[in-house]
Every structure is written in C-alpha cells, then in structure tokens.
Write an enzyme that holds these catalytic residues in place. Structure first.
Site, mmCIF file in Angstrom:
data_model
loop_
_atom_site.group_PDB
_atom_site.id
_atom_site.type_symbol
_atom_site.label_atom_id
_atom_site.label_comp_id
_atom_site.label_asym_id
_atom_site.label_seq_id
_atom_site.Cartn_x
_atom_site.Cartn_y
_atom_site.Cartn_z
ATOM 1 N N ALA A 67 0.862 -1.177 0.000
ATOM 2 C CA ALA A 67 0.000 0.000 0.000
ATOM 3 C C ALA A 67 0.902 1.232 0.000
ATOM 4 C CB ALA A 67 -0.886 -0.014 1.232
ATOM 5 N N GLY A 110 0.566 -5.038 0.912
ATOM 6 C CA GLY A 110 -0.641 -5.099 0.092
ATOM 7 C C GLY A 110 -0.389 -5.747 -1.266
ATOM 8 N N GLU A 113 -0.672 -9.311 -0.617
ATOM 9 C CA GLU A 113 -2.097 -9.585 -0.336
ATOM 10 C C GLU A 113 -2.914 -9.563 -1.631
ATOM 11 O OE1 GLU A 113 -2.073 -6.493 2.692
ATOM 12 O OE2 GLU A 113 -2.700 -7.956 4.192
ATOM 13 N N GLU A 133 4.952 -5.050 6.894
ATOM 14 C CA GLU A 133 4.261 -3.964 7.600
ATOM 15 C C GLU A 133 4.809 -3.754 9.007
ATOM 16 O OE1 GLU A 133 2.778 -6.431 5.887
ATOM 17 O OE2 GLU A 133 1.076 -5.671 4.745
HETATM 18 C C1 HXC Z 1 5.055 4.357 -1.194
HETATM 19 C C2 HXC Z 1 6.953 3.386 -2.026
HETATM 20 C C3 HXC Z 1 6.588 2.144 -1.481
HETATM 21 C C4 HXC Z 1 5.356 2.070 -0.770
HETATM 22 C C5 HXC Z 1 8.473 1.904 -2.489
HETATM 23 N N1 HXC Z 1 8.126 3.196 -2.645
HETATM 24 N N2 HXC Z 1 7.552 1.253 -1.777
HETATM 25 N N3 HXC Z 1 6.189 4.463 -1.885
HETATM 26 N N4 HXC Z 1 4.633 3.212 -0.654
HETATM 27 N N5 HXC Z 1 4.902 0.933 -0.255
HETATM 28 C C6 HXC Z 1 8.851 4.240 -3.336
HETATM 29 C C7 HXC Z 1 10.070 4.694 -2.547
HETATM 30 O O1 HXC Z 1 9.692 5.644 -1.582
HETATM 31 C C8 HXC Z 1 10.911 5.294 -3.633
HETATM 32 O O2 HXC Z 1 10.406 6.586 -3.968
HETATM 33 C C9 HXC Z 1 10.638 4.392 -4.821
HETATM 34 O O3 HXC Z 1 9.395 3.741 -4.552
HETATM 35 C C10 HXC Z 1 11.694 3.325 -5.003
HETATM 36 O O4 HXC Z 1 11.867 2.638 -3.782
HETATM 37 P P1 HXC Z 1 13.293 2.468 -3.037
HETATM 38 O O5 HXC Z 1 12.999 2.249 -1.601
HETATM 39 O O6 HXC Z 1 14.226 3.577 -3.417
HETATM 40 O O7 HXC Z 1 13.807 1.122 -3.728
HETATM 41 P P2 HXC Z 1 14.770 0.016 -3.097
HETATM 42 O O8 HXC Z 1 15.911 0.660 -2.326
HETATM 43 O O9 HXC Z 1 15.101 -0.915 -4.232
HETATM 44 O O10 HXC Z 1 13.872 -0.770 -2.031
HETATM 45 C C11 HXC Z 1 12.758 -1.493 -2.467
HETATM 46 C C12 HXC Z 1 11.872 -1.884 -1.259
HETATM 47 C C13 HXC Z 1 11.538 -0.626 -0.435
HETATM 48 C C14 HXC Z 1 12.594 -2.904 -0.379
HETATM 49 C C15 HXC Z 1 10.618 -2.538 -1.823
HETATM 50 O O11 HXC Z 1 11.029 0.386 -1.324
HETATM 51 C C16 HXC Z 1 10.521 -0.842 0.622
HETATM 52 O O12 HXC Z 1 10.835 -1.350 1.685
HETATM 53 N N6 HXC Z 1 9.271 -0.419 0.355
HETATM 54 C C17 HXC Z 1 8.201 -0.500 1.338
HETATM 55 C C18 HXC Z 1 7.700 -1.911 1.479
HETATM 56 C C19 HXC Z 1 6.608 -2.004 2.530
HETATM 57 O O13 HXC Z 1 6.845 -1.694 3.709
HETATM 58 N N7 HXC Z 1 5.419 -2.402 2.109
HETATM 59 C C20 HXC Z 1 4.267 -2.527 3.007
HETATM 60 C C21 HXC Z 1 3.489 -1.240 3.000
HETATM 61 S S1 HXC Z 1 2.153 -1.260 4.134
HETATM 62 P P3 HXC Z 1 11.372 7.871 -4.062
HETATM 63 O O14 HXC Z 1 10.409 8.986 -4.301
HETATM 64 O O15 HXC Z 1 12.133 7.931 -2.788
HETATM 65 O O16 HXC Z 1 12.241 7.545 -5.230
HETATM 66 C C22 HXC Z 1 0.981 -2.200 3.397
HETATM 67 C C23 HXC Z 1 -0.274 -2.378 4.187
HETATM 68 C C24 HXC Z 1 -1.353 -2.989 3.362
HETATM 69 O O17 HXC Z 1 1.115 -2.672 2.320
HETATM 70 C C25 HXC Z 1 -2.690 -2.761 4.001
HETATM 71 C C26 HXC Z 1 -3.846 -3.102 3.107
HETATM 72 C C27 HXC Z 1 -4.055 -2.239 1.926
#
Ligand code: HXC
Length: 259
Positions: A67, A110, A113, A133
């Site tokens: 998400a 997400g 999911e 998360e």
């Molecule tokens: C918003 C995101 C994002 C996310 C990545 N980006 N994941 N933006 N929401 N979930 C953005 C980053 O901010 C970044 O933007 C760009 O995408 C590239 O990501 P990087 O982090 O620079 O890439 P990398 O170093 O290769 O790392 C990849 C990654 C990391 C390991 C996937 O991005 C990461 O940990 N992302 C979050 C994963 C996460 O926690 N997901 C769960 C979310 S909560 P900029 O602008 O900086 O270039 C969830 C709850 C669901 O899903 C609930 C139900 C709907």
C-alpha cells in the site's frame, strides 16, 4: 476504459485479458486510485463475455511494493475507517472469472495480499514475497494474516508477519503460496499460457469451480461439500456439459460456448 495507474488489454490472448499495474517509479505502490482502477477493470472484464480469464501483472522490478505508505502516513484510525478501502478489496474478491497474478520482483504488504486475492500465482525467479508492515509499525490489513497462514501454515506466516522476512519465489513455491517459478523473461508468458488453458474450458464450469474452491476458506467442510454438490448438479443444466461429455465419447476436442 481510461485509467491513470493501470494499463489494460482486453485480449492479450484469445479470451484472456491483462491488467498491468503502472506506477513504476513508486514500485507500483497501491494508492487508493490504483486499487479503484483495478476494481473497475476487473468488473468490466468480469462482465465481458469475450473474457474468460484475467492476468494481473506489474513489471520486472515490482509487482507491487505494498500500500502507498506516503498516502497512509498522516491518517488517523478514523480516517482509515471512513476511507473504507477494503470495500474495494471485497469487490475484487467477488470477481467470478479466474485471476492469475504474474509476479516479478517485489510483492510486499498489500502487493503480496493482492497476489493472494488472485486464484493462481506464476512468479519469476526474482520474485520476493513479504509482509513487511511490521517494519513500519503496523501489520497486514488486507488478508495477510489470514490468507498467508492458510497458504503456508502458521510457522512461516508468523515468521514473515512478525519479522518481516521476504521469501524467494522458490521458497514461496515450496511452501504452497504460488503455482510456478520460471525464468524472469517467461513469467508473463507462462501466466498468460495458464490463463489460456483455463479459458479453453467451459466458462460456466470454471466459474462454479472457482466459487466452490473458495468455499473451502469460508465454510465448514460438510456445508462446503453440499455447496460443491449443488454446483456440480447445476452444471448438468449447461450445453457445455453435454458437449464436453459427447466430445469425450466421440474422441474429439470439445467446443465450449458458455451456455
Ligand atoms: C510508497 C513506495 C513504497 C510504498 C516503495 N516506494 N515502496 N512508496 N509506498 N509501499 C517508493 C520509494 O519511496 C521510492 O520513492 C521508490 O518507490 C523506489 O523505492 P526504493 O525504496 O528507493 O527502492 P529500493 O531501495 O530498491 O527498495 C525497495 C523496497 C523498499 C525494499 C521494496 O522500497 C521498501 O521497503 N518499500 C516499502 C515496502 C513495505 O513496507 N510495504 C508494506 C506497505 S504497508 P522515491 O520517491 O524515494 O524515489 C501495506 C499495508 C497494506 O502494504 C494494508 C492493506 C491495503
């Protein structure tokens, strides 16, 4: 259909439609609009008799990294309640036609999911599945504690949800989360091939079979067996049942018409 964050193709192969998540710079982070677009495209394909199976994909680097954290960060609990994003997820779950996820790269939070909401998952060797998360102070909210646990069992689900560890495509396959792992250049083709195999069958039989398999998650066994039996009987009302069985007896390929 005009969308901002997805691309659609109503016929990527005969009777197979494709939805491609298209926010590549954000690793296909699932903002509310993107989820709404997926829901709307699925609804349109579900109603289109020229579509019998649907493939959802992202790109090589990411299926979806979860998400959209930037969209959620400042929200209160009441904001989250009132946004009611899960009505979109519930609508996606109601899609009657089979959905196959074609996954490469990150399928996280997400994103994982969303894969699990699909009926089958084909992954590239580079795919990584995770529920991270916990790293950002929350927990899965769209089925990650439930569908993951049913798919891979308690031990691995607990580990993924509590420690945030990602699993590889091969580990996901061995654990029963996904159907198939293929080289990265093939994951979309393989998913479309699988969708095409399903699309050759009687679409009514496929619909009722999908509905029946999903009841394994929703109902106690005996009730689900009765449900299955009713759907089985109902298929004897279709022309496709007569055609399928006659074709077998006449040693020819069945021509299913969806009637
Ligand atoms: C918003 C995101 C994002 C996310 C990545 N980006 N994941 N933006 N929401 N979930 C953005 C980053 O901010 C970044 O933007 C760009 O995408 C590239 O990501 P990087 O982090 O620079 O890439 P990398 O170093 O290769 O790392 C990849 C990654 C990391 C390991 C996937 O991005 C990461 O940990 N992302 C979050 C994963 C996460 O926690 N997901 C769960 C979310 S909560 P900029 O602008 O900086 O270039 C969830 C709850 C669901 O899903 C609930 C139900 C709907």
């Amino acid at each position: 259909m005009a969308f901002e964050y997805i691309l659609t193709d109503a016929q990527v192969a005969p009777y197979v439609a494709l939805i491609r998540l298209n926010r590549p710079k954000e690793l296909n982070a699932l903002n509310l609009q993107l989820m709404g677009e997926i829901r709307d495209a699925l609804k349109a394909f579900d109603e289109d008799p020229a579509v019998r199976a649907i493939v959802i994909t992202g790109n090589e680097r990411a299926f979806a990294a979860g998400a959209d954290i930037k969209q959620m960060a400042g929200k209160s609990a009441i904001d989250m309640l009132q946004i009611d994003q899960f009505s979109t997820w519930d609508a996606i779950r109601k899609t009657r036609k089979p959905i196959i996820a074609a996954v490469s790269g990150f399928a996280l939070g997400g994103g994982c999911e969303l894969c699990m909401l699909c009926d089958m998952i084909v992954a590239s060797e580079t795919a990584q599945f995770g529920q991270p998360e916990i790293n950002i102070g929350v927990m899965p909210g769209a089925g990650g504690t439930q569908r993951l646990t049913r798919a891979v069992g308690k031990a691995l689900a607990m580990e993924m949800v509590l420690s945030g560890r990602f699993i590889s495509a091969e580990e996901a396959r061995a654990a029963g989360l996904i159907n198939k792992v293929v080289p990265v250049e093939l994951y979309l083709d393989e998913a479309v091939k699988l969708a095409s195999r399903v699309a050759e069958k009687s679409p009514i039989a496929v619909q009722l079979a999908k509905e029946s398999v999903l009841k394994a998650f929703d109902m106690p066994l005996q009730e689900a067996l009765y449900f299955e039996r009713k759907n089985f009987y109902m298929l004897f009302a279709t022309e496709d049942q007569k055609e399928g069985m006659e074709a077998f007896i006449e040693k020819r390929k069945a021509e299913f018409k969806g009637r």
